[in-house]
Design an enzyme around this catalytic site. Structure first.
Site, mmCIF file in Angstrom:
data_model
loop_
_atom_site.group_PDB
_atom_site.id
_atom_site.type_symbol
_atom_site.label_atom_id
_atom_site.label_comp_id
_atom_site.label_asym_id
_atom_site.label_seq_id
_atom_site.Cartn_x
_atom_site.Cartn_y
_atom_site.Cartn_z
ATOM 1 N N GLY A 46 0.830 -1.195 0.000
ATOM 2 C CA GLY A 46 0.000 0.000 0.000
ATOM 3 C C GLY A 46 0.866 1.247 0.000
ATOM 4 N N GLN A 51 2.879 9.906 1.279
ATOM 5 C CA GLN A 51 4.195 9.284 1.450
ATOM 6 C C GLN A 51 5.174 9.656 0.345
ATOM 7 O OE1 GLN A 51 2.205 5.279 2.190
ATOM 8 N NE2 GLN A 51 4.171 5.058 3.226
ATOM 9 N N CYS A 92 5.657 -0.272 7.370
ATOM 10 C CA CYS A 92 5.351 0.897 6.547
ATOM 11 C C CYS A 92 6.566 1.260 5.705
ATOM 12 C CB CYS A 92 4.972 2.057 7.461
ATOM 13 S SG CYS A 92 4.542 3.570 6.598
ATOM 14 N N LEU A 93 6.328 1.614 4.453
ATOM 15 C CA LEU A 93 7.420 2.035 3.579
ATOM 16 C C LEU A 93 8.073 3.322 4.084
ATOM 17 C CD1 LEU A 93 5.823 1.272 0.092
ATOM 18 C CD2 LEU A 93 7.513 -0.096 1.349
ATOM 19 N N HIS A 134 -4.627 1.921 7.434
ATOM 20 C CA HIS A 134 -3.254 2.405 7.558
ATOM 21 C C HIS A 134 -2.991 3.537 6.557
ATOM 22 C CE1 HIS A 134 1.231 1.575 8.033
ATOM 23 N NE2 HIS A 134 1.200 2.240 6.892
ATOM 24 N N GLU A 135 -3.399 3.334 5.309
ATOM 25 C CA GLU A 135 -3.148 4.340 4.274
ATOM 26 C C GLU A 135 -4.013 5.582 4.470
ATOM 27 O OE1 GLU A 135 -0.515 3.957 2.677
ATOM 28 O OE2 GLU A 135 -0.242 1.807 2.967
ATOM 29 N N HIS A 138 -2.347 7.848 6.766
ATOM 30 C CA HIS A 138 -1.331 8.688 6.108
ATOM 31 C C HIS A 138 -1.957 9.955 5.526
ATOM 32 C CE1 HIS A 138 2.417 6.526 6.337
ATOM 33 N NE2 HIS A 138 1.859 5.410 5.906
#
Length: 168
Positions: A46, A51, A92-93, A134-135, A138
């Site tokens: 994701g 991000q 997470c990235l 989660h996204e 962000h």
């Protein structure tokens, strides 16, 4: 298509709240293609536009085993359907190399636009439900580390800052 730079915690740009997309056209579709390419290359399941320093409400996700079922959520809205919480080890990235257990609602409903501007509704479960929440966090300037203790969050911050300084 282009690979985009993924911001890393504690970069303050990750705290910027994304603005709604007002028109889904070629510009937004190009962002989506670049985000998908970036997500797959990272590799991740994701990615939120925040991000990659694009502060618009766009999310791309692919939780399929073969990474061949990309999903796009533009201007996503989420509602909890019941109070049951589900615990999942999240990574997470933007917080590379760290995983922590986070509790989130197990049953949610998501309303969004797709890459063609068509509205849709989804009641995801399991990893997809976790990933969407989660996204969306962000897009609201929140990271999964905000769901854990301050002690753990500060340790992660210190380790990432040290890694970032050693790369300079």
């Amino acid at each position: 298509m282009a690979l985009l730079n993924i911001l890393q915690f504690p970069d303050p740009r990750l705290r910027i709240k994304a603005k709604p997309v007002t028109q889904v056209g070629d510009r937004v579709r190009e962002i989506i293609r670049d985000m998908l390419e970036t997500m797959y290359a990272a590799p991740g399941v994701g990615l939120a536009a925040t991000q990659v320093n694009i502060h618009e409400r766009i999310i791309v996700i692919d939780v399929s085993e073969n990474h061949d079922q990309p999903m796009v959520f533009i201007n996503p809205l989420i509602d909890t359907l019941d109070a049951n919480l589900y615990s999942y080890d999240e990574g997470c990235l933007s917080v590379p190399g760290f995983y922590e257990s986070v509790e989130r609602p197990e049953h949610v409903i998501v309303r969004a636009l797709d890459e063609n501007g068509q509205s849709f509704e989804l009641q995801p479960q399991g990893l997809l439900a976790v990933c969407i929440q989660h996204e969306i966090d962000h897009l609201n300037g929140k990271l999964f580390v905000d769901h854990i203790s301050a002690l753990k969050r500060n340790r992660i911050r210190a380790k990432l800052e040290k890694q970032q300084k050693s790369r300079l």
